[in-house]
Structure formats: C-alpha cells, structure tokens
Scaffold this motif. Structure first.
Motif, PDB file in Angstrom:
ATOM      1  N   ALA A 113     -40.860  88.210 -22.867  1.00  0.00           N
ATOM      2  CA  ALA A 113     -39.890  87.105 -22.858  1.00  0.00           C
ATOM      3  C   ALA A 113     -40.052  86.231 -24.096  1.00  0.00           C
ATOM      4  CB  ALA A 113     -40.057  86.274 -21.592  1.00  0.00           C
ATOM      5  N   GLY A 114     -41.288  85.982 -24.497  1.00  0.00           N
ATOM      6  CA  GLY A 114     -41.532  85.181 -25.696  1.00  0.00           C
ATOM      7  C   GLY A 114     -41.003  85.868 -26.941  1.00  0.00           C
ATOM      8  N   LEU A 115     -41.268  87.176 -27.058  1.00  0.00           N
ATOM      9  CA  LEU A 115     -40.797  87.908 -28.233  1.00  0.00           C
ATOM     10  C   LEU A 115     -39.267  87.923 -28.289  1.00  0.00           C
ATOM     11  CD1 LEU A 115     -43.291  90.932 -28.178  1.00  0.00           C
ATOM     12  CD2 LEU A 115     -43.275  89.023 -29.796  1.00  0.00           C
ATOM     13  N   GLN A 116     -38.636  88.089 -27.141  1.00  0.00           N
ATOM     14  CA  GLN A 116     -37.164  88.111 -27.144  1.00  0.00           C
ATOM     15  C   GLN A 116     -36.592  86.794 -27.650  1.00  0.00           C
ATOM     16  OE1 GLN A 116     -36.677  89.346 -23.076  1.00  0.00           O
ATOM     17  NE2 GLN A 116     -36.351  91.505 -23.633  1.00  0.00           N
ATOM     18  N   ARG A 117     -37.227  85.691 -27.261  1.00  0.00           N
ATOM     19  CA  ARG A 117     -36.750  84.390 -27.769  1.00  0.00           C
ATOM     20  C   ARG A 117     -36.994  84.275 -29.272  1.00  0.00           C
ATOM     21  NH1 ARG A 117     -39.613  80.075 -23.922  1.00  0.00           N
ATOM     22  NH2 ARG A 117     -38.778  78.622 -25.497  1.00  0.00           N
ATOM     23  N   LEU A 118     -38.186  84.668 -29.705  1.00  0.00           N
ATOM     24  CA  LEU A 118     -38.537  84.536 -31.123  1.00  0.00           C
ATOM     25  C   LEU A 118     -37.659  85.422 -32.005  1.00  0.00           C
ATOM     26  CD1 LEU A 118     -42.378  84.539 -30.546  1.00  0.00           C
ATOM     27  CD2 LEU A 118     -41.118  82.643 -31.612  1.00  0.00           C
ATOM     28  N   LYS A 119     -37.245  86.552 -31.456  1.00  0.00           N
ATOM     29  CA  LYS A 119     -36.477  87.534 -32.241  1.00  0.00           C
ATOM     30  C   LYS A 119     -35.120  87.006 -32.692  1.00  0.00           C
ATOM     31  CE  LYS A 119     -34.824  92.272 -32.183  1.00  0.00           C
ATOM     32  NZ  LYS A 119     -35.321  93.636 -32.057  1.00  0.00           N
ATOM     33  N   ARG A 120     -34.588  86.037 -31.942  1.00  0.00           N
ATOM     34  CA  ARG A 120     -33.285  85.471 -32.333  1.00  0.00           C
ATOM     35  C   ARG A 120     -33.354  84.766 -33.686  1.00  0.00           C
ATOM     36  NH1 ARG A 120     -33.064  82.152 -27.172  1.00  0.00           N
ATOM     37  NH2 ARG A 120     -33.376  83.792 -25.627  1.00  0.00           N
ATOM     38  N   LYS A 121     -34.528  84.281 -34.032  1.00  0.00           N
ATOM     39  CA  LYS A 121     -34.643  83.412 -35.208  1.00  0.00           C
ATOM     40  C   LYS A 121     -35.504  84.021 -36.317  1.00  0.00           C
ATOM     41  CE  LYS A 121     -35.898  78.533 -35.813  1.00  0.00           C
ATOM     42  NZ  LYS A 121     -36.219  77.317 -35.041  1.00  0.00           N
ATOM     43  N   TYR A 122     -36.416  84.909 -35.950  1.00  0.00           N
ATOM     44  CA  TYR A 122     -37.371  85.454 -36.925  1.00  0.00           C
ATOM     45  C   TYR A 122     -37.325  86.976 -36.958  1.00  0.00           C
ATOM     46  CZ  TYR A 122     -39.294  80.762 -36.692  1.00  0.00           C
ATOM     47  OH  TYR A 122     -39.425  79.403 -36.733  1.00  0.00           O
ATOM     48  N   ILE A 123     -37.757  87.533 -38.087  1.00  0.00           N
ATOM     49  CA  ILE A 123     -38.056  88.962 -38.140  1.00  0.00           C
ATOM     50  C   ILE A 123     -39.419  89.137 -37.477  1.00  0.00           C
ATOM     51  CG2 ILE A 123     -38.646  90.897 -39.660  1.00  0.00           C
ATOM     52  CD1 ILE A 123     -36.675  89.756 -41.714  1.00  0.00           C
ATOM     53  N   LEU A 124     -39.485  90.024 -36.499  1.00  0.00           N
ATOM     54  CA  LEU A 124     -40.743  90.268 -35.777  1.00  0.00           C
ATOM     55  C   LEU A 124     -41.301  91.638 -36.149  1.00  0.00           C
ATOM     56  CD1 LEU A 124     -39.889  89.206 -32.096  1.00  0.00           C
ATOM     57  CD2 LEU A 124     -40.446  87.749 -34.073  1.00  0.00           C
ATOM     58  N   CYS A 125     -42.556  91.668 -36.554  1.00  0.00           N
ATOM     59  CA  CYS A 125     -43.191  92.964 -36.772  1.00  0.00           C
ATOM     60  C   CYS A 125     -44.580  92.958 -36.166  1.00  0.00           C
ATOM     61  CB  CYS A 125     -43.252  93.321 -38.264  1.00  0.00           C
ATOM     62  SG  CYS A 125     -44.319  92.277 -39.249  1.00  0.00           S
ATOM     63  N   SER A 126     -45.058  94.139 -35.866  1.00  0.00           N
ATOM     64  CA  SER A 126     -46.460  94.291 -35.497  1.00  0.00           C
ATOM     65  C   SER A 126     -47.275  94.318 -36.786  1.00  0.00           C
ATOM     66  CB  SER A 126     -46.659  95.590 -34.722  1.00  0.00           C
ATOM     67  OG  SER A 126     -46.184  96.681 -35.483  1.00  0.00           O
ATOM     68  N   LEU A 127     -48.508  93.881 -36.713  1.00  0.00           N
ATOM     69  CA  LEU A 127     -49.471  94.154 -37.794  1.00  0.00           C
ATOM     70  C   LEU A 127     -50.798  94.430 -37.098  1.00  0.00           C
ATOM     71  CD1 LEU A 127     -50.145  94.575 -40.720  1.00  0.00           C
ATOM     72  CD2 LEU A 127     -50.891  92.197 -40.821  1.00  0.00           C
ATOM     73  N   SER A 128     -50.996  95.704 -36.840  1.00  0.00           N
ATOM     74  CA  SER A 128     -52.113  96.155 -36.010  1.00  0.00           C
ATOM     75  C   SER A 128     -52.872  97.239 -36.732  1.00  0.00           C
ATOM     76  CB  SER A 128     -51.546  96.721 -34.703  1.00  0.00           C
ATOM     77  OG  SER A 128     -52.541  97.409 -33.966  1.00  0.00           O
ATOM     78  N   ASN A 129     -54.149  97.385 -36.390  1.00  0.00           N
ATOM     79  CA  ASN A 129     -54.888  98.540 -36.882  1.00  0.00           C
ATOM     80  C   ASN A 129     -54.507  99.814 -36.126  1.00  0.00           C
ATOM     81  OD1 ASN A 129     -56.200  97.141 -38.901  1.00  0.00           O
ATOM     82  ND2 ASN A 129     -57.862  96.489 -37.539  1.00  0.00           N
ATOM     83  N   GLY A 130     -53.812  99.670 -35.014  1.00  0.00           N
ATOM     84  CA  GLY A 130     -53.287 100.837 -34.299  1.00  0.00           C
ATOM     85  C   GLY A 130     -52.318 101.609 -35.177  1.00  0.00           C
TER      86      GLY A 130
END
Lengths: 238, 238
Positions: A113-130
């Motif tokens: 739910a948090g990511l969905q809200r943030l996605k409206r305004k920001y570019i979201l990416c993972s930055l993981s060692n996975g």
C-alpha cells in the motif's frame, strides 16, 4: 493541514533495499520451514541462513569467488547449514525448491500500500544485492509495483560498494541528491549518504523475529526516519 | 472453443522489443515536432533521426565509440540532423527536451491491453537497445506493465549481439527455449532464434508512417505471427 517533508519535491527516485526493508525474510523463511520441515527450529534456521549472507558476499568482493548471483550464494550457504539442522538428506529437487524460498518472501503488511501511494509521485526501483530474477519473481508474486528492478547484478558490485548507489543516479541521469535510498539498515544508508544520496530509515523492529527485537532508534544522520512505507508516503505528502 | 497456441505452456518469459513493436516512435516523434516546430516536415525528421540509429550503434560495437547509452546516441544523431531541418539555432535546453521525446513515445493503441492480459500468465520484460532510464520513464508514462526492465545497458551489448538474448535466459535461470522474443523486426527475431529463443513476429505496417507502409508478410522461421499484442495474448490463451 498536512505539511509534506521538505525533501518531497527535491527527490525524483526512491531506491529501496529489499530484504528486511520491503519483505519479511525472517517470518517468510520460518513459514516455509513450518510447512516443509515442521520438526526444524525455523527461527534458528532462518537466522543461520541469513547470517551466511554477508560473509559469502565478502568472499566475492575479496576476489576469492568470482562474481556470483545471490541465488547461488544462498544455495552455498544452505548446503552448508543443512547438516546442523538434520536436513543433510534433502535431495537436489528439495534443495532447489527451498532455495527459491527467497523468491517467495512476503512483504511487510503495509509495504505494498505504501509503494502504491509513493509510485504516483516518484520513480520506484529496487536496489538490492538480490539478483534480477529473484527480485522480479518476488515482485510479481507479492505485487511490488517497481518501475524498474535494479540490483547488484546490474552494477556487478554488492552494496555498500559506491558503484551501486551512484549507478542508480547514473541510470536515471540525475545528481545523487535527487535519489533517496530507503532502507532498514544503517550501514546501507551510510554507504548511500557517502555517495551524496538522500536517506530514509525504516523501522523494522521484528526483522530478526519476535525473539530478537532490533533497536530502531532514530539517528540524526538520515534525512528521514519512518515507521514503514505508508508512513514514508504520508511524510512525503503522497 | 479456443485452442491456445502449442507454445502457450512451454514459455515462461516474454521479452519485448520496444521501438516500433510496443511503441509508435514515428507517430510520436511526428506529434512532438508538430507541437514544437510545426514548420518542419515531421515525417522526414522522424525517419532521419531513426535512420541514424543503426549506424551509431555500429560505431559503438566496432569500438570506434566506447559504450554509449541510447540517450546519448540519440543526441549525437539529433545534433547532426538539426541543420538539415533549419533547426541549428535550437538551444541546449530545447535540444535536451526534444531528445527526451524518446522517453515520451506513445504505445500502439492495443499494446497496453495486450500486455496486461499477457502479464497474468507470463513474466514480461523489455529487451531493447534503449537505456534503462529511457525505458523506465517511457513505461511509467505509457503504463507499460513490465515485470522487469531489461536493456542493452544491462548486458553492455546491443541487439543482435547474442549476449542480450542469452542474457535474458540467464537472468531468469531458464533454458533459452523457455524465453520468447516478441518483435516487429525480422533481424532481431533471427538473432534471438540463433540463440535458441522462441520468436513471435508482430505486424506493425505503419512503423515508418502511412507514407511508407512496411511489408509484414509472415515468414515461416518464426514460431508465431501476430497482428499485435492483443492478438498475441489471444493466441496464447490469455
């Protein structure tokens, strides 16, 4: 009246640490074990598996091992700990399936739910060692709405190598200060800060399970301190 | 009764070419020009810009230029063609904005709906020579629902280099035959096929504009021949 954090308009990209920050690796591994091998102490097993992670990456970064995907490091560690838990008889198929538990980690309850809200305004990416395959399958199963899956695999270096943090800024052709790392680990945030990125700490007191509560006291070094991704969204006015 | 294509259950990942296959670069550039510089022949401009693309990549792959992102190649080509269209006076900000037109390409009308259907059953990724930042911003604006954005940038080689096609299979830890490239260009599909991937051709007769209709006759070399991404979804039983 809601006043968004001063950084709200100054950042374009939010880069997320994954294990522990977005997904609950401990609880998920415990649940997998309870299903597959209910006689095993899932809490001890999950912590032993995770404890091998930093030393394994250190072997790669020192050059002792060549570049290795996290899927393969997880498997090396898994093969090493199985005898301690009486599971040395697991066959290849069972080991492969168990190793893929890291593709099936569940998000913390408020993360999607948090990511969905943030996605409206920001570019979201993972930055993981996975690795990319792990992160993509995890996101598809869990509904993590990344705009772009970024990984140590893209930069051929694990965090906290500066190549990873600066790599995100370069991918998006931005000054580092317009990228914010979101993580539940101070060493990761310190690495990002040293490269000029903004940082948001996320409290995950139960990362290591209810028996090993983590200190989540705020530190003044970070630009933001949050109780989770919904809280981050709220503070950023999303 | 709908019978899905024989390949439906034999493929896990669909990798999509982008320029011309998923998005309409010609129409989008024509529309940008009509808005920004209505006196210019947008059709000729779009085709001149695109015509510089293969030669520019060839300069990189030959070693004449070091590794270069497509954003930067687009800019080199743009600077070269502006005088031919009487636009040599464009200032830096205007050139930067125009160059970012490639981040703002519109999808073909049925592309997003087709991808949404396909996403229920397959892992969807881009496999484009475009760079990660370009592809991510394009996807966010256009609503392209990738599970993972993959690019020449990840593999440090442009298609049709085998490192790109085999790289997708390796990212997802799959035999090449469980990955299918979806593209509107036979040379791209031939490169994928030579690496053992499956191939699906997409008819895009108007890729170069209504004045330059492309031959989209089916060729027997491809596993599938489709009229678009909705048709692909239908044939795969999605």
């Amino acid at each position: 009246m809601i006043v968004a954090h001063a950084l709200a308009g100054e950042v374009d990209v939010l880069a997320f640490d994954i294990f522990g920050t977005v997904v609950d690796w401990h609880g998920s591994i415990v649940r997998e074990l309870a299903q597959l091998q209910p006689q095993v102490d899932g809490d001890a097993f999950a912590r032993a598996w995770r404890a091998g992670y930093q030393p394994a990456m250190a072997r790669v970064m020192s050059g002792e091992l060549g570049w290795t995907l996290i899927d393969d490091l997880h498997r090396i560690i898994l093969d090493g700990i199985l005898p301690q838990f009486g599971l040395e008889a697991l066959d290849e198929e069972a080991r492969r399936h168990l190793n893929r538990a890291w593709h099936r980690l569940d998000p913390w309850p408020e993360a999607v739910a948090g990511l969905q809200r943030l996605k409206r305004k920001y570019i979201l990416c993972s930055l993981s060692n996975g690795n990319l395959g792990l992160l993509t399958r995890m996101a598809k199963r869990a509904g993590l709405p990344w705009d772009c899956v970024l990984s140590a695999e893209v930069f051929r270096a694990y965090k906290p190598d500066p190549a990873t943090y600066l790599g995100v800024a370069r991918v998006f052709d931005l000054p580092p200060a317009r990228v914010m790392l979101v993580a539940a680990h101070h060493d990761d945030l310190a690495g990002a800060r040293a490269c000029g990125l903004r940082t948001a700490y996320v409290e995950r007191p139960l990362e290591f399970g209810a028996g090993h509560v983590k200190d989540v006291t705020a530190r003044p070094d970070n630009d933001m301190h949050t109780k989770g991704l919904e809280d981050l969204a709220g503070q950023l006015g999303c």
